[in-house]
Design a protein around this motif. Structure first.
Motif, PDB file in Angstrom:
ATOM      1  N   MET A  90       0.858  -1.181   0.000  1.00 15.68           N
ATOM      2  CA  MET A  90       0.000   0.000   0.000  1.00 15.68           C
ATOM      3  C   MET A  90       0.896   1.233   0.000  1.00 15.68           C
ATOM      4  SD  MET A  90      -2.914  -1.210   2.744  1.00 15.68           S
ATOM      5  CE  MET A  90      -4.078   0.047   2.217  1.00 15.68           C
ATOM      6  N   TRP A  91       0.397   2.332  -0.627  1.00 24.90           N
ATOM      7  CA  TRP A  91       1.203   3.543  -0.743  1.00 24.90           C
ATOM      8  C   TRP A  91       0.293   4.759  -0.834  1.00 24.90           C
ATOM      9  CZ3 TRP A  91       0.640  -0.206  -4.416  1.00 24.90           C
ATOM     10  CH2 TRP A  91      -0.045   0.155  -5.580  1.00 24.90           C
ATOM     11  N   PHE A  92       0.908   5.944  -0.639  1.00 24.74           N
ATOM     12  CA  PHE A  92       0.192   7.216  -0.745  1.00 24.74           C
ATOM     13  C   PHE A  92       1.059   8.172  -1.539  1.00 24.74           C
ATOM     14  CE2 PHE A  92      -0.509  11.565   0.822  1.00 24.74           C
ATOM     15  CZ  PHE A  92      -1.830  11.714   0.481  1.00 24.74           C
TER      16      PHE A  92
ATOM     17  N   VAL B 264       4.701   4.517   2.265  1.00 30.97           N
ATOM     18  CA  VAL B 264       4.553   3.124   1.845  1.00 30.97           C
ATOM     19  C   VAL B 264       4.596   2.256   3.097  1.00 30.97           C
ATOM     20  CG1 VAL B 264       5.566   3.453  -0.446  1.00 30.97           C
ATOM     21  CG2 VAL B 264       7.046   2.863   1.475  1.00 30.97           C
ATOM     22  N   ASN B 265       3.996   1.091   2.999  1.00 30.66           N
ATOM     23  CA  ASN B 265       4.018   0.176   4.145  1.00 30.66           C
ATOM     24  C   ASN B 265       5.138  -0.842   3.994  1.00 30.66           C
ATOM     25  OD1 ASN B 265       2.952  -1.343   2.126  1.00 30.66           O
ATOM     26  ND2 ASN B 265       1.278  -2.203   3.327  1.00 30.66           N
TER      27      ASN B 265
ATOM     28  N   ALA C 120       8.256  -5.899  -1.130  1.00 27.70           N
ATOM     29  CA  ALA C 120       7.970  -6.240  -2.524  1.00 27.70           C
ATOM     30  C   ALA C 120       9.036  -5.686  -3.461  1.00 27.70           C
ATOM     31  CB  ALA C 120       6.595  -5.732  -2.927  1.00 27.70           C
ATOM     32  N   VAL C 121       9.536  -4.470  -3.170  1.00 35.15           N
ATOM     33  CA  VAL C 121      10.546  -3.862  -4.049  1.00 35.15           C
ATOM     34  C   VAL C 121      11.956  -4.158  -3.553  1.00 35.15           C
ATOM     35  CG1 VAL C 121       8.975  -2.057  -4.794  1.00 35.15           C
ATOM     36  CG2 VAL C 121      10.430  -1.678  -2.793  1.00 35.15           C
ATOM     37  N   ALA C 122      12.075  -4.978  -2.485  1.00 38.86           N
ATOM     38  CA  ALA C 122      13.377  -5.394  -1.955  1.00 38.86           C
ATOM     39  C   ALA C 122      14.218  -4.190  -1.547  1.00 38.86           C
ATOM     40  CB  ALA C 122      14.118  -6.260  -2.968  1.00 38.86           C
ATOM     41  N   ALA C 123      13.571  -3.212  -0.866  1.00 35.12           N
ATOM     42  CA  ALA C 123      14.291  -2.041  -0.353  1.00 35.12           C
ATOM     43  C   ALA C 123      14.650  -2.251   1.119  1.00 35.12           C
ATOM     44  CB  ALA C 123      13.454  -0.781  -0.529  1.00 35.12           C
ATOM     45  N   LYS C 124      15.542  -1.363   1.647  1.00 35.24           N
ATOM     46  CA  LYS C 124      15.940  -1.492   3.044  1.00 35.24           C
ATOM     47  C   LYS C 124      14.837  -1.035   3.975  1.00 35.24           C
ATOM     48  CE  LYS C 124      20.877  -0.870   2.087  1.00 35.24           C
ATOM     49  NZ  LYS C 124      22.082  -0.030   2.362  1.00 35.24           N
ATOM     50  N   ASN C 125      14.237   0.115   3.668  1.00 36.14           N
ATOM     51  CA  ASN C 125      13.187   0.657   4.517  1.00 36.14           C
ATOM     52  C   ASN C 125      12.310   1.570   3.685  1.00 36.14           C
ATOM     53  OD1 ASN C 125      14.742   3.094   4.315  1.00 36.14           O
ATOM     54  ND2 ASN C 125      15.968   2.369   6.053  1.00 36.14           N
TER      55      ASN C 125
ATOM     56  N   VAL D 221      10.853   6.094  -0.509  1.00 37.01           N
ATOM     57  CA  VAL D 221      10.376   7.461  -0.763  1.00 37.01           C
ATOM     58  C   VAL D 221      11.482   8.308  -1.362  1.00 37.01           C
ATOM     59  CG1 VAL D 221       9.464   9.536   0.330  1.00 37.01           C
ATOM     60  CG2 VAL D 221       8.627   7.278   1.030  1.00 37.01           C
ATOM     61  N   GLU D 222      12.677   8.122  -0.850  1.00 38.39           N
ATOM     62  CA  GLU D 222      13.789   8.940  -1.333  1.00 38.39           C
ATOM     63  C   GLU D 222      14.107   8.634  -2.796  1.00 38.39           C
ATOM     64  OE1 GLU D 222      18.532   9.724  -0.331  1.00 38.39           O
ATOM     65  OE2 GLU D 222      17.303   8.408   0.934  1.00 38.39           O
ATOM     66  N   LYS D 223      14.158   7.344  -3.130  1.00 37.84           N
ATOM     67  CA  LYS D 223      14.520   6.957  -4.499  1.00 37.84           C
ATOM     68  C   LYS D 223      13.312   6.814  -5.412  1.00 37.84           C
ATOM     69  CE  LYS D 223      18.712   4.485  -3.109  1.00 37.84           C
ATOM     70  NZ  LYS D 223      19.436   3.192  -3.162  1.00 37.84           N
TER      71      LYS D 223
END
Length: 785
Positions: free
Chosen positions: A189-191, A201-202, A208-213, A218-220
């Motif tokens: 989910m996202w806004f 984002v949750n 799902a996107v294999a990000a750190k946090n 949001v930054e990238k």
């Protein structure tokens, strides 16, 4: 006294002044009266306004006395307003002790320091909320340091404030719970803000996107969904925001390290931005594909059934019908394109005469339509105008549809009728047989029996009505057996037929002297058949036949010995006679006279003829006894038959006969004994020559058949009657009897010609057929393999 003008003038001025004063006084009085009335009116208006105002004043003097409207007493739950401030606590009404003490302290502070105060009190036994605002009273109102307190009833405002506070707290809790729910949601989910940039984002999105946090996402601005048809996820979200409509789409995306099918939704959130979420429907898609494959397989399977099956949906529309269903109700192929309603399907079937004839078709159709709302399966039987019998089953489905099953039971009913007929025929056949029959089940109980079965054992039919066990039957018949131990043999036969599935038999002797033969036969249905037959007479006949067979064997042995002896006893003297006659003819004993030579020739001719007769008798006897030796070799039929004919050339020419020999090399060869076959054909030809009158005609035809060769010898002699032909074939025609009897009697030469020829031909595996008609001639047909 006469007044002077000056006095008059002064008097006039005085009167004018007095008049003006009076007028002013009147006017002033009227003005004051109007002011007083206006003041009273204003006082009443102000008093009324104070009475109707939401605030009630209370004046507290320095000595504690209070002044105020009675409305305040009703707010505090008092019957009337007391005279002092300390009396506002009536123990069961008014202010509570604590609120009253706080109010007195505030009043004293205001009276001393002129500082205002505020407080909130709740009367005893009341839910009212009263707000108090106190201040030092104006000197125009009261002197001596009195305090003026305004009372406000803000119960509704307080309730509203309480409600707003609780709603605020609940909204704060709900927001916290919603944030926690979004964070804990298993779906991404996202806004997005108004600039379509990701702002929130949750954890599921981060995973799902294999990000750190979430901060890195949001930054990238890491998007979960790739571009589709050249449109990014942000562009699709902008379209949803501009149209103020949610947009939902199904697409493929990489979740973690797997390619999954997602249902992505973008939801406008007013002017704040736009939210979105993605639901993983990969398993649902797989289930959908599996369901579609299962449905196709099911429908393909239903097409292979002989039972008609159709499916109607919740709108009573035909969605599927297999081939047997279309064939049973004569539905056109267009039903798969234009799906008819249930009622329309009935109309179409009725037009093709594929429905039963009913008195009120609309009512009957409505009854069938009610099957959609039935709570249980409904079964019915239909008989069509062409005598087709259908078994109809309506299965209501949970979704409001209906499965309609039609089974053509015409053949089953015909088979059932045939089965009933066969059962009755079997029963009648059983009862009509000479054998006694009984059918036993694998458990040993009797299932069927015919009428002669109880009679052959000397039992009553009523005893069998209880379907007795085989052990009960054996116990009952044990005393009727000559040897009771033989009951075990009967039981073993029944068990072998039912359990071992083997066919066995036996024989028992009853105490009354009868002999019964029994046998067990396994039946295809798992039962066993016990047959019992009274073979007393056949046993006696068998014994007699056995004795006769022994006698015949002995006679046959004697005949064999007789033939051996006769072959020697006949041939030896005959050979001696012929030898001596030849010696006499050669002049060993001296020259003979003319009459002596004639006698010697007659002796030699008789010896030759007698040798032939003896050889024929011996061959015929050996053939009937099965002792005739056959030495086979390959024989060319055409040359062989030509030789047989030419050897009788003198006899044919002496009678002036015409012989027509027909055949060619295509007749081939046969495996035969040249000597014995030549004797058989020669006998037939000799008979034909003897039976044919002078200048007669004989036909000898040789042809090749698929199964062998055929030789036909026919003449135009006198022929024979059927009785004569029968005697000729049996060898009853003796030499010299009845003269020329056709091709059977050998014309007084060989009465054994036909029987011997038949025996010799049959010894070669062939067949002889003779046809003769009195006055038309005789035809002999030889069939050789």
């Amino acid at each position: 006294m006469e007044l002077t003008p000056t006095a008059l003038a002064l008097l006039g001025l005085l009167l004018a002044a007095w008049t003006a004063g009076a007028v002013w006084q009147v006017v002033n009085s009227m003005e004051r009266s109007r002011s007083a009335r206006s003041a009273r009116t204003m006082t009443r208006r102000l008093t009324r306004m104070i009475d109707d105002s939401p605030a009630v004043p209370l004046l507290v003097k320095a000595d504690g006395k209070i002044e105020g409207p009675e409305r305040l007493a009703s707010w505090l739950g008092l019957r009337k307003l007391p005279g002092f401030l300390s009396e506002l606590d009536a123990r069961d009404a008014g202010m509570t002790e604590g609120d009253l003490e706080q109010l007195r302290d505030a009043v004293r502070r205001t009276q001393k320091t002129a500082s205002p105060f505020r407080m909130v009190v709740t009367p005893r036994g009341s839910e009212k909320s009263l707000a108090l605002r106190g201040q030092l009273a104006n000197a125009a109102i009261a002197s001596g340091g009195a305090a003026l307190i305004w009372w406000f009833d803000f119960s509704e405002s307080q309730g509203e404030l309480s409600r707003l506070r609780s709603e605020k707290a609940r909204a704060r809790n709900d927001f916290a719970a919603l944030v926690g729910l979004i964070e804990a949601a298993p779906m991404p989910m996202w806004f997005r803000g108004n600039d379509m940039e990701l702002q929130l984002v949750n954890s599921a999105y981060v995973d799902a996107v294999a990000a750190k946090n979430a901060a890195e996402v949001v930054e990238k601005q890491i998007e979960l969904v790739e571009k589709v048809d050249g449109l990014s996820a942000a562009q699709i979200a902008r379209q949803a925001l501009e149209k103020n409509l949610p947009i939902e789409r199904i697409l493929q995306a990489t979740v973690g390290n797997q390619r999954r099918t997602l249902r992505v939704s973008d939801l406008p959130l007013g002017t704040e931005g736009i939210g979105g979420y993605a639901v993983d429907i990969e398993e649902l898609e797989e289930q959908g594909r599996a369901f579609r494959a299962f449905r196709e397989a099911q429908r393909s399977m239903l097409d292979q059934l002989s039972v008609g099956v159709a499916q109607f949906d919740e709108n009573r529309r035909l969605t599927f019908a297999n081939q047997p269903f279309k064939r049973i109700f004569a539905l056109p192929a267009s039903v798969q394109i234009e799906l008819p309603q249930f009622e329309r399907f009935l109309d179409m079937a009725r037009d093709k005469s594929r429905l039963p004839e009913v008195r009120d078709f609309p009512e009957w159709r409505a009854e069938l339509a009610a099957w959609f709302q039935a709570g249980a399966p409904i079964e019915d039987a239909w008989t069509l105008p062409d005598s087709t019998h259908l078994r109809i089953v309506g299965q209501p489905m949970p979704d409001g549809g209906l499965v309609f099953v039609a089974e053509d039971r015409s053949e089953q009913l015909a088979l059932s009728a045939t089965r009933d007929t066969l059962l009755r025929t079997r029963t009648a056949t059983f009862d009509s047989l000479f054998e006694s029959l009984a059918v036993f089940a694998p458990d040993g109980r009797m299932q069927l029996w015919n009428r002669s079965f109880p009679a052959i054992w000397g039992l009553t039919e009523e005893w069998f009505d209880e379907h007795r066990h085989v052990d009960d039957l054996l116990d009952r018949i044990a005393n009727r057996l000559a040897r009771p131990a033989q009951r075990k043999a009967i039981g073993d036969v029944v068990r072998a037929a039912t359990l071992d599935r083997k066919q066995r038999g036996g024989r028992v002797v009853l105490s009354d002297g009868r002999t019964l033969e029994f046998g067990g036969v396994p039946l295809p249905d798992g039962n066993g058949l016990l047959t019992v037959m009274d073979v007393t007479d056949s046993t006696k006949a068998e014994e007699a036949l056995r004795e006769r067979a022994s006698a015949l064997e002995e006679a046959d042995a004697m005949k064999t010995r007789f033939l051996a002896n006769m072959s020697y006893e006949f041939r030896t003297p005959l050979t001696s006679i012929g030898g001596f006659a030849e010696l006499l003819q050669s002049g060993v004993a001296g020259d003979l006279s003319e009459q002596g030579r004639d006698y010697v020739e007659a002796i030699l001719s008789s010896v030759e003829r007698l040798s032939t007769q003896i050889e024929s008798v011996l061959d015929l006897t050996q053939s009937e006894a099965g002792l005739l030796p056959i030495a086979t070799e390959d024989v060319d039929l055409l040359s062989f038959l030509t030789h047989v004919v030419r050897s009788r050339e003198d006899a044919i020419e002496s009678k002036g006969l015409t012989l027509d020999l027909r055949g060619d090399k295509s007749a081939g060869t046969v495996s035969a004994d040249r000597r014995q076959l030549g004797r058989a054909l020669g006998n037939l030809l000799d008979n034909a020559i003897s039976a044919t009158p002078e200048s007669g005609r004989i036909l000898v035809a040789l042809t090749r058949r698929k199964s062998g060769a055929r030789i036909v010898i026919s003449d135009n002699g006198e022929g024979m009657k059927p009785s004569e032909l029968a005697r000729a074939l049996d060898g009853y025609r003796l030499a010299g009897a009845e003269g020329n009897g056709g091709n059977g009697g050998n014309g007084g030469k060989r009465g054994l010609g036909l029987p011997l020829a038949r025996q010799l031909i049959e010894a070669h595996g062939g067949r002889l057929e003779v046809q003769s008609e009195k006055g038309a001639g005789t035809t002999a047909t030889v069939m050789l393999p």
